[in-house]
Design a protein around this motif. Structure first.
Motif, PDB file in Angstrom:
ATOM      1  N   PRO A  12      -7.603  -4.719  -3.250  1.00 13.14           N
ATOM      2  CA  PRO A  12      -7.601  -3.258  -3.368  1.00 13.14           C
ATOM      3  C   PRO A  12      -7.692  -2.605  -1.990  1.00 13.14           C
ATOM      4  CG  PRO A  12      -9.632  -4.204  -4.274  1.00 13.14           C
ATOM      5  CD  PRO A  12      -8.900  -5.307  -3.593  1.00 13.14           C
ATOM      6  N   VAL A  13      -6.699  -1.804  -1.642  1.00 11.84           N
ATOM      7  CA  VAL A  13      -6.678  -1.180  -0.309  1.00 11.84           C
ATOM      8  C   VAL A  13      -6.423   0.331  -0.396  1.00 11.84           C
ATOM      9  CG1 VAL A  13      -5.947  -3.305   0.850  1.00 11.84           C
ATOM     10  CG2 VAL A  13      -4.207  -1.715   0.071  1.00 11.84           C
ATOM     11  N   ALA A  14      -6.742   0.912  -1.554  1.00 13.09           N
ATOM     12  CA  ALA A  14      -6.390   2.321  -1.760  1.00 13.09           C
ATOM     13  C   ALA A  14      -7.550   3.282  -1.522  1.00 13.09           C
ATOM     14  CB  ALA A  14      -5.840   2.513  -3.172  1.00 13.09           C
ATOM     15  N   GLY A  15      -8.698   2.755  -1.038  1.00  3.85           N
ATOM     16  CA  GLY A  15      -9.863   3.629  -0.833  1.00  3.85           C
ATOM     17  C   GLY A  15      -9.661   4.590   0.333  1.00  3.85           C
ATOM     18  N   LEU A  16     -10.559   5.545   0.443  1.00  4.68           N
ATOM     19  CA  LEU A  16     -10.401   6.600   1.459  1.00  4.68           C
ATOM     20  C   LEU A  16     -10.978   6.197   2.825  1.00  4.68           C
ATOM     21  CD1 LEU A  16     -11.352   9.686  -0.759  1.00  4.68           C
ATOM     22  CD2 LEU A  16      -9.051   8.947  -0.076  1.00  4.68           C
ATOM     23  N   GLY A  17     -11.819   5.195   2.851  1.00  6.18           N
ATOM     24  CA  GLY A  17     -12.395   4.743   4.127  1.00  6.18           C
ATOM     25  C   GLY A  17     -13.152   5.837   4.847  1.00  6.18           C
ATOM     26  N   THR A  18     -13.940   6.606   4.110  1.00  3.43           N
ATOM     27  CA  THR A  18     -14.580   7.790   4.716  1.00  3.43           C
ATOM     28  C   THR A  18     -15.645   7.426   5.759  1.00  3.43           C
ATOM     29  OG1 THR A  18     -16.129   7.862   2.878  1.00  3.43           O
ATOM     30  CG2 THR A  18     -14.214   9.306   2.725  1.00  3.43           C
ATOM     31  N   ARG A  19     -16.230   6.213   5.633  1.00  2.10           N
ATOM     32  CA  ARG A  19     -17.281   5.860   6.593  1.00  2.10           C
ATOM     33  C   ARG A  19     -16.726   5.648   7.996  1.00  2.10           C
ATOM     34  NH1 ARG A  19     -19.781   0.987   3.520  1.00  2.10           N
ATOM     35  NH2 ARG A  19     -17.762   1.143   2.467  1.00  2.10           N
ATOM     36  N   GLU A  30      -8.201  -0.889   6.356  1.00  2.51           N
ATOM     37  CA  GLU A  30      -7.878  -2.321   6.296  1.00  2.51           C
ATOM     38  C   GLU A  30      -7.008  -2.763   7.464  1.00  2.51           C
ATOM     39  OE1 GLU A  30      -7.367  -0.023   3.950  1.00  2.51           O
ATOM     40  OE2 GLU A  30      -8.915  -0.530   2.467  1.00  2.51           O
ATOM     41  N   VAL A  58      -3.234  -3.269  -3.949  1.00  2.06           N
ATOM     42  CA  VAL A  58      -3.334  -2.015  -4.706  1.00  2.06           C
ATOM     43  C   VAL A  58      -3.470  -0.936  -3.646  1.00  2.06           C
ATOM     44  CG1 VAL A  58      -4.589  -0.684  -6.422  1.00  2.06           C
ATOM     45  CG2 VAL A  58      -4.445  -3.181  -6.629  1.00  2.06           C
ATOM     46  N   GLN A 107      -2.322   2.935  -6.519  1.00  4.52           N
ATOM     47  CA  GLN A 107      -3.425   3.630  -7.191  1.00  4.52           C
ATOM     48  C   GLN A 107      -3.291   5.087  -6.741  1.00  4.52           C
ATOM     49  OE1 GLN A 107      -7.483   3.039  -5.827  1.00  4.52           O
ATOM     50  NE2 GLN A 107      -8.308   3.396  -7.858  1.00  4.52           N
ATOM     51  N   LEU A 113     -13.282   1.102  -7.562  1.00  3.25           N
ATOM     52  CA  LEU A 113     -12.815  -0.282  -7.405  1.00  3.25           C
ATOM     53  C   LEU A 113     -12.314  -0.858  -8.739  1.00  3.25           C
ATOM     54  CD1 LEU A 113     -12.548  -2.788  -5.640  1.00  3.25           C
ATOM     55  CD2 LEU A 113     -14.988  -3.228  -6.001  1.00  3.25           C
ATOM     56  N   ALA A 116      -8.972   0.493  -9.391  1.00  2.27           N
ATOM     57  CA  ALA A 116      -7.970  -0.112  -8.489  1.00  2.27           C
ATOM     58  C   ALA A 116      -7.514  -1.460  -9.058  1.00  2.27           C
ATOM     59  CB  ALA A 116      -8.564  -0.281  -7.091  1.00  2.27           C
ATOM     60  N   LEU A 134     -12.204  -8.315  -1.488  1.00  4.94           N
ATOM     61  CA  LEU A 134     -12.376  -7.002  -0.844  1.00  4.94           C
ATOM     62  C   LEU A 134     -11.966  -7.128   0.622  1.00  4.94           C
ATOM     63  CD1 LEU A 134     -15.634  -5.475  -2.312  1.00  4.94           C
ATOM     64  CD2 LEU A 134     -13.331  -5.550  -3.252  1.00  4.94           C
ATOM     65  N   PRO A 135     -10.963  -6.341   1.030  1.00  4.58           N
ATOM     66  CA  PRO A 135     -10.396  -6.544   2.363  1.00  4.58           C
ATOM     67  C   PRO A 135     -11.271  -6.095   3.508  1.00  4.58           C
ATOM     68  CG  PRO A 135      -9.015  -5.138   0.983  1.00  4.58           C
ATOM     69  CD  PRO A 135     -10.306  -5.297   0.285  1.00  4.58           C
ATOM     70  N   ASP A 136     -12.367  -5.394   3.206  1.00  2.53           N
ATOM     71  CA  ASP A 136     -13.220  -4.991   4.326  1.00  2.53           C
ATOM     72  C   ASP A 136     -14.389  -5.955   4.526  1.00  2.53           C
ATOM     73  OD1 ASP A 136     -14.356  -4.159   2.010  1.00  2.53           O
ATOM     74  OD2 ASP A 136     -14.549  -2.053   2.569  1.00  2.53           O
TER      75      ASP A 136
HETATM   76  P1  UTP Z   1     -15.145   0.735  -0.396  1.00  2.00           P
HETATM   77  O1  UTP Z   1     -15.947   1.638  -1.212  1.00  2.00           O
HETATM   78  O2  UTP Z   1     -15.830  -0.136   0.595  1.00  2.00           O
HETATM   79  O3  UTP Z   1     -14.000   1.503   0.407  1.00  2.00           O
HETATM   80  O4  UTP Z   1     -14.234  -0.155  -1.345  1.00  2.00           O
HETATM   81  P2  UTP Z   1     -13.703   3.023   0.637  1.00  2.00           P
HETATM   82  O5  UTP Z   1     -14.028   3.839  -0.563  1.00  2.00           O
HETATM   83  O6  UTP Z   1     -12.315   3.067   1.147  1.00  2.00           O
HETATM   84  O7  UTP Z   1     -14.679   3.330   1.865  1.00  2.00           O
HETATM   85  P3  UTP Z   1     -15.737   4.496   2.159  1.00  2.00           P
HETATM   86  O8  UTP Z   1     -16.974   4.150   1.378  1.00  2.00           O
HETATM   87  O9  UTP Z   1     -15.121   5.824   1.789  1.00  2.00           O
HETATM   88  O10 UTP Z   1     -15.928   4.377   3.636  1.00  2.00           O
HETATM   89  C1  UTP Z   1     -13.943  -1.534  -1.123  1.00  2.00           C
HETATM   90  C2  UTP Z   1     -12.433  -1.753  -1.149  1.00  2.00           C
HETATM   91  O11 UTP Z   1     -11.872  -1.221  -2.344  1.00  2.00           O
HETATM   92  C3  UTP Z   1     -10.809  -0.340  -2.072  1.00  2.00           C
HETATM   93  C4  UTP Z   1     -10.995   0.117  -0.632  1.00  2.00           C
HETATM   94  O12 UTP Z   1      -9.737   0.388  -0.016  1.00  2.00           O
HETATM   95  C5  UTP Z   1     -11.719  -1.061   0.018  1.00  2.00           C
HETATM   96  O13 UTP Z   1     -10.817  -1.965   0.613  1.00  2.00           O
HETATM   97  N1  UTP Z   1     -10.826   0.771  -3.060  1.00  2.00           N
HETATM   98  C6  UTP Z   1     -11.966   1.472  -3.288  1.00  2.00           C
HETATM   99  C7  UTP Z   1      -9.659   1.095  -3.714  1.00  2.00           C
HETATM  100  O14 UTP Z   1      -8.605   0.443  -3.528  1.00  2.00           O
HETATM  101  N2  UTP Z   1      -9.671   2.143  -4.594  1.00  2.00           N
HETATM  102  C8  UTP Z   1     -10.784   2.860  -4.844  1.00  2.00           C
HETATM  103  O15 UTP Z   1     -10.719   3.804  -5.672  1.00  2.00           O
HETATM  104  C9  UTP Z   1     -11.968   2.511  -4.174  1.00  2.00           C
END
Ligand code: UTP
Length: 294
Positions: A12-19, A30, A58, A107, A113, A116, A134-136
């Motif tokens: 899953p690589v669709a997260g926002l990576g806000t941190r 990623e 994803v 996604q 997650l 995703a 989890l790619p991170d």
């Molecule tokens: P994280 O919660 O660590 O990633 O999810 P995030 O949401 O991108 O980061 P922050 O918390 O805002 O900094 C772990 C993995 O799951 C993916 C993220 O891309 C990450 O690789 N993920 C998370 C999705 O693909 N979709 C989601 O809705 C949430």
């Protein structure tokens, strides 16, 4: 369940990576680099070492750089060849491991997650077990990759296997912790971020999973939980009510949570120290630092 080999892995690589903002405004988290490779490349290679032949990313429309990274770049390769820079060409040709296909699904919205993983359902057969990485989270190992060891274990138990790693007891509050039933590492429950005094163990869930096909069916009926997101842990709780799930304790290595700045910086320093070309000089440089004066 009829035993089936694990050949597919969901990343899953669709997260926002806000941190990691602002770094991750235009660059996917990623794709952040540990020494000289983006995080995602380490994960794809860990999956390939475990015998995975199909990687399912994803992803999201803002994250094309990830797919581009694994695509062939003819102009660059031709240019390096013409210039006689073979030593620079090889690392590019090794980005995608031999025999591995990379496909992607979208996604559209970061709904968690669990959501995703559910987005990959169309490319996983309904009777097919699968891995999730989890790619991170980087898993450095001295002998054999974490997922490869989990696949060996799965081939004996034929049920879900979750990677666990021991954490200091005063840090259990930061992690999902597994309650283990007996010496054979059966998981009896999972507790999110317990207080030290309530923690059933110090074994944390570290971002590598092998699931039976039932997990996907349970995700379909999992309602949004904490933060309005479809949580993987909610579906795992339900899976535990129905099936045996084992923990696999990752011992001969170390995990780095690169989704967090501290973990990411630690990974860069320790991977650089282990690098055969950079390591010795980098170690001398670190030793020469007067850290208190910086
Ligand atoms: P994280 O919660 O660590 O990633 O999810 P995030 O949401 O991108 O980061 P922050 O918390 O805002 O900094 C772990 C993995 O799951 C993916 C993220 O891309 C990450 O690789 N993920 C998370 C999705 O693909 N979709 C989601 O809705 C949430």
């Amino acid at each position: 369940m009829i035993y089936k080999k694990i050949t597919k892995a969901i990343l899953p690589v669709a997260g926002l990576g806000t941190r990691f903002l602002p770094a991750t405004k235009a660059i996917p988290k990623e794709m952040l680099t540990v020494v000289d490779k983006p995080l995602i490349q380490y994960i794809v290679h860990e999956a390939a070492e475990a015998g995975i032949t199909d990687i399912i990313l994803v992803t999201h429309s803002s994250k094309n750089a990830i797919e581009n990274h694994f695509d062939k770049h003819y102009e660059l390769e031709t240019e390096l060849q013409l210039r006689g820079k073979e030593e620079r060409l090889i690392p590019i040709q090794e980005i995608t491991p031999e025999g591995v296909r990379i496909v992607s699904v979208r996604q559209p919205e970061a709904l968690g997650l669990g959501h995703a993983i559910l987005c990959a359902e169309p490319v996983i057969a309904s009777d097919e077990p699968f891995a999730v990485l989890l790619p991170d989270v980087l898993m450095h190992h001295s002998k054999k990759g974490c997922l490869a060891q989990m696949v060996d274990f799965y081939e004996k138990v034929h049920t879900s296997v979750i990677a666990l790693e021991a954490v200091p007891e005063d840090q259990v509050e930061k992690y999902g912790i597994a309650e283990i039933n007996g010496a054979d590492m059966r998981i009896s429950s999972l507790v999110e971020k317990p207080k030290k005094e309530d923690a059933p163990s110090n074994l944390s869930v570290v971002g590598r999973y092998i699931f039976t096909p039932r997990l996907m069916q349970l995700l379909k009926v999992t309602k949004p939980g904490a933060g309005g997101e479809i949580q993987l842990t909610d579906a795992m709780d339900r899976l535990l009510d129905e099936e045996v799930m084992f923990g696999f304790e990752f011992k001969d290595g170390k995990s780095y949570d690169c989704g967090d700045k501290q973990g990411f910086l630690q990974a860069n320093i320790e991977y650089a120290l282990r690098d055969p070309k950079l390591g010795a000089d980098f170690k001398e440089y670190l030793k020469s630092l007067d850290v208190d004066s910086i």
